[in-house]
Write an enzyme that holds these catalytic residues in place. Structure first.
Site, PDB file in Angstrom:
ATOM      1  N   HIS A   1      17.751   7.730 -44.314  1.00  0.00           N
ATOM      2  CA  HIS A   1      18.597   8.682 -43.602  1.00  0.00           C
ATOM      3  C   HIS A   1      19.919   8.015 -43.289  1.00  0.00           C
ATOM      4  O   HIS A   1      19.998   6.793 -43.161  1.00  0.00           O
ATOM      5  CB  HIS A   1      17.919   9.163 -42.314  1.00  0.00           C
ATOM      6  CG  HIS A   1      17.404   8.060 -41.452  1.00  0.00           C
ATOM      7  ND1 HIS A   1      16.210   7.416 -41.711  1.00  0.00           N
ATOM      8  CD2 HIS A   1      17.919   7.465 -40.357  1.00  0.00           C
ATOM      9  CE1 HIS A   1      16.004   6.481 -40.799  1.00  0.00           C
ATOM     10  NE2 HIS A   1      17.041   6.481 -39.960  1.00  0.00           N
TER      11      HIS A   1
ATOM     12  N   GLN B   1      15.920  -0.070 -38.317  1.00  0.00           N
ATOM     13  CA  GLN B   1      15.243   1.097 -38.910  1.00  0.00           C
ATOM     14  C   GLN B   1      13.899   1.325 -38.229  1.00  0.00           C
ATOM     15  O   GLN B   1      13.093   0.400 -38.083  1.00  0.00           O
ATOM     16  CB  GLN B   1      15.035   0.899 -40.418  1.00  0.00           C
ATOM     17  CG  GLN B   1      14.482   2.155 -41.097  1.00  0.00           C
ATOM     18  CD  GLN B   1      14.353   2.030 -42.608  1.00  0.00           C
ATOM     19  OE1 GLN B   1      14.516   0.938 -43.171  1.00  0.00           O
ATOM     20  NE2 GLN B   1      14.053   3.138 -43.265  1.00  0.00           N
TER      21      GLN B   1
HETATM   22  P1  AMP Z   1      16.503   4.574 -37.540  1.00  0.00           P
HETATM   23  O1  AMP Z   1      16.217   3.815 -36.286  1.00  0.00           O
HETATM   24  O2  AMP Z   1      17.769   4.176 -38.252  1.00  0.00           O
HETATM   25  O3  AMP Z   1      15.298   4.573 -38.463  1.00  0.00           O
HETATM   26  O4  AMP Z   1      16.763   6.074 -37.099  1.00  0.00           O
HETATM   27  C1  AMP Z   1      15.734   6.953 -36.802  1.00  0.00           C
HETATM   28  C2  AMP Z   1      16.306   7.995 -35.900  1.00  0.00           C
HETATM   29  O5  AMP Z   1      15.426   9.098 -35.885  1.00  0.00           O
HETATM   30  C3  AMP Z   1      16.465   7.536 -34.448  1.00  0.00           C
HETATM   31  O6  AMP Z   1      17.847   7.615 -34.081  1.00  0.00           O
HETATM   32  C4  AMP Z   1      15.605   8.513 -33.662  1.00  0.00           C
HETATM   33  O7  AMP Z   1      16.165   8.888 -32.428  1.00  0.00           O
HETATM   34  C5  AMP Z   1      15.505   9.689 -34.613  1.00  0.00           C
HETATM   35  N1  AMP Z   1      14.337  10.534 -34.463  1.00  0.00           N
HETATM   36  C6  AMP Z   1      13.060  10.144 -34.280  1.00  0.00           C
HETATM   37  N2  AMP Z   1      12.247  11.209 -34.216  1.00  0.00           N
HETATM   38  C7  AMP Z   1      13.032  12.312 -34.371  1.00  0.00           C
HETATM   39  C8  AMP Z   1      12.800  13.722 -34.393  1.00  0.00           C
HETATM   40  N3  AMP Z   1      11.560  14.239 -34.255  1.00  0.00           N
HETATM   41  N4  AMP Z   1      13.855  14.552 -34.555  1.00  0.00           N
HETATM   42  C9  AMP Z   1      15.102  14.047 -34.678  1.00  0.00           C
HETATM   43  N5  AMP Z   1      15.391  12.725 -34.685  1.00  0.00           N
HETATM   44  C10 AMP Z   1      14.376  11.883 -34.526  1.00  0.00           C
END
Ligand code: AMP
Ligand code: ZN
Length: 112
Positions: A98, A92
């Site tokens: 999410h 995370q």
């Molecule tokens: P996690 O690592 O499970 O917390 O997932 C967070 C996700 O958010 C990652 O896959 C990132 O690539 C994505 N992410 C980070 N910043 C953004 C953004 N501005 N718009 C869309 N996705 C994002």
């Protein structure tokens, strides 16, 4: 939460490629896709991680998973993976709950 990236996206303060929205859930393409389909489904309410869920969130999490299921159907996906990472050790990086909807390539099991 004022300094939360996904709260800001949900509020329209930071742009994202939004692919679904209702009163409780917003979904947008991941900025760094790990599969041909990589959508993030996000409750508009700020909850830091699944660690903080309780019975009051039952409907909300049901709606989140249902939104993922409907989106997958709409995209005619023949298979997909739903992932919710909890805490850094599990991958995370954004501390607003999410669900990743990943599809379009074979998925390995067990995951890395
Ligand atoms: P996690 O690592 O499970 O917390 O997932 C967070 C996700 O958010 C990652 O896959 C990132 O690539 C994505 N992410 C980070 N910043 C953004 C953004 N501005 N718009 C869309 N996705 C994002
Ligand atoms: Zn938030």
């Amino acid at each position: 939460m004022s300094d939360c990236l996904f709260c800001k996206i949900a509020a329209g303060e930071i742009p994202a490629e939004i692919v679904y929205e209702d009163d409780d859930v917003i979904a947008f393409n991941d900025i760094s896709p790990q599969a041909p389909v990589h959508i993030l489904l996000v409750p508009k309410k700020h909850i830091a991680s699944t660690e903080y869920l309780d019975e009051s969130n039952t409907d909300l999490i049901g709606k989140l998973v249902l939104a993922a299921s409907k989106k997958a159907k709409k995209l005619n996906l023949d298979g997909y993976r739903l992932v919710m990472n909890c805490n850094e050790i599990a991958g995370q990086s954004v501390f607003h709950i999410h669900c990743h909807l990943l599809a379009g390539r074979p998925m390995l099991w067990p995951p890395g």
